[in-house]
Write an enzyme that holds these catalytic residues in place. Sequence first.
Site, mmCIF file in Angstrom:
data_model
loop_
_atom_site.group_PDB
_atom_site.id
_atom_site.type_symbol
_atom_site.label_atom_id
_atom_site.label_comp_id
_atom_site.label_asym_id
_atom_site.label_seq_id
_atom_site.Cartn_x
_atom_site.Cartn_y
_atom_site.Cartn_z
ATOM 1 N N ASP A 50 9.293 2.938 0.241
ATOM 2 C CA ASP A 50 8.181 3.545 0.960
ATOM 3 C C ASP A 50 8.327 3.164 2.426
ATOM 4 O O ASP A 50 7.938 2.075 2.837
ATOM 5 C CB ASP A 50 6.842 3.073 0.388
ATOM 6 N N TYR A 71 0.854 -1.186 0.000
ATOM 7 C CA TYR A 71 0.000 0.000 0.000
ATOM 8 C C TYR A 71 0.891 1.238 0.000
ATOM 9 O O TYR A 71 1.848 1.312 0.761
ATOM 10 C CB TYR A 71 -0.897 0.003 1.242
ATOM 11 N N LYS A 114 3.799 8.878 9.098
ATOM 12 C CA LYS A 114 3.524 8.268 10.405
ATOM 13 C C LYS A 114 4.478 8.740 11.510
ATOM 14 O O LYS A 114 4.278 9.835 12.020
ATOM 15 C CB LYS A 114 3.435 6.751 10.238
#
Length: 425
Positions: A231, A143, A259
């Site tokens: 990522d 994702y 995050k």
Amino acid sequence: MTNTNQAWFDRAQAVLPGGVDSPVRSFRSVGGTPYTVVRGRGAYVEDVEGTRYLDFVQSYGASLLGHAHPAVVEAIRHGAGEGTTFGAPTPGEVLLAELMCERVSGLEQVRLVSSGTEAVMSAVRLARGATGRSKIVKFDGCYHGHSDALLVAGGSGVAQMGLPGSAGVTAGAVADTIVAPYNVVPTLDESVAAVLVEPVAANMNLVAPRDGFLQGLRDECDRVGALLIFDEVITGFRLAYGGAQEYFGVTPDLWCFGKVIGGGLPVGAFGGRRSVLASLAPNGPVYQAGTLSGNPLATAAGVRVLNFVTREDYVALSNRVAQFANGLRDAVSSSGLFAQTPIEGPLMGLYLSREPFSAPTNFAEAKALCDNGLYRPFFHAMLDRGVALAPGAYEILFVSMAHSDDDLAQAIDSAREAAIIAAAS
Ligand SMILES: *Cc1c(COP(=O)(O)O)cnc(C)c1O
């Protein structure tokens, strides 16, 4: 009076589609009514009914120190008093960028944005602009946020909804996106601008990279002149002090972060070598911008978190998670189910099955396990015991630095009972 989870969710559904601002929160894949959180402290959250949960969601990894850590709260309080956005350079963005570049070997410059989605979307544009090529390779079950070009064969909520991608994404938008199976090095050609990978796949539950997979991607990218993008929106500043580069010893050309670096506020970043970042506006022709980018409040929180954690903290957290993973697996396995709890550093997955099995190595294997129906009763039995796992089988567990040994022992005890219930379901 609205003081129950049901009442709040009903109200929410009237004005928020599905009652949420991010689909997984709706409990759609586990059933039932989501708890509406009013506060979090350390390893715990509390809902509108006053119920406390031991929280392994931790904002899907955004919270490393646990909720409302006093040092972070103080940084945010102070920052708020100074003004929260100016549309001008601020010291905080420099400090955060310096900390990131100090810690991640090979990372020389970053551009701050406001979410992981934005970071990856912008990194892809930069890779295309810098190489003059179009194709992007991504891996099945990874994702990378919800930008159009990357919303194909995604993990996390996309997988949970059973969607191959999303309505509203045109064939044109994904025409240059190539999807390959995780853990197999694809053969590239010179049309490929970049290979985009989660160095530890953490959105199809947890799938670890095979030995040699990341180095193989590095070599194949070098062979054809494509850029390798890590990522690290989950793994950055969580997997290890220096992130995946340090942990695996493989250096990408571009990194994406999110995050953890926001300390619980909305921040993302992408970066790499100066020579690659030279293509970015205002120095180069690749446009990218943001009104709230490098937001002083968010950078204050992020700087506080990064300054707080030490190398030793990552080692200690990884060791505690390793013990927890063994304990949880054994507890489930003694109760009529089989479990695998794969770990990488302090990242931890959880798969359940009625048959003995080994940890998955790709999305097809992960999906078969995540969709076997056992997570739903297990999740609810855990929740009933005050332990909040993510409301979806494709997510991982986030153990924060605030989780005590007693907390982890409590979760293991609960898992023993929850497994019996799930086994009987
Ligand atoms: C969460 C996540 C994103 C998207 O970040 P948002 O802040 O939710 O936009 C991108 N990539 C990975 C690996 C993620 O886990």
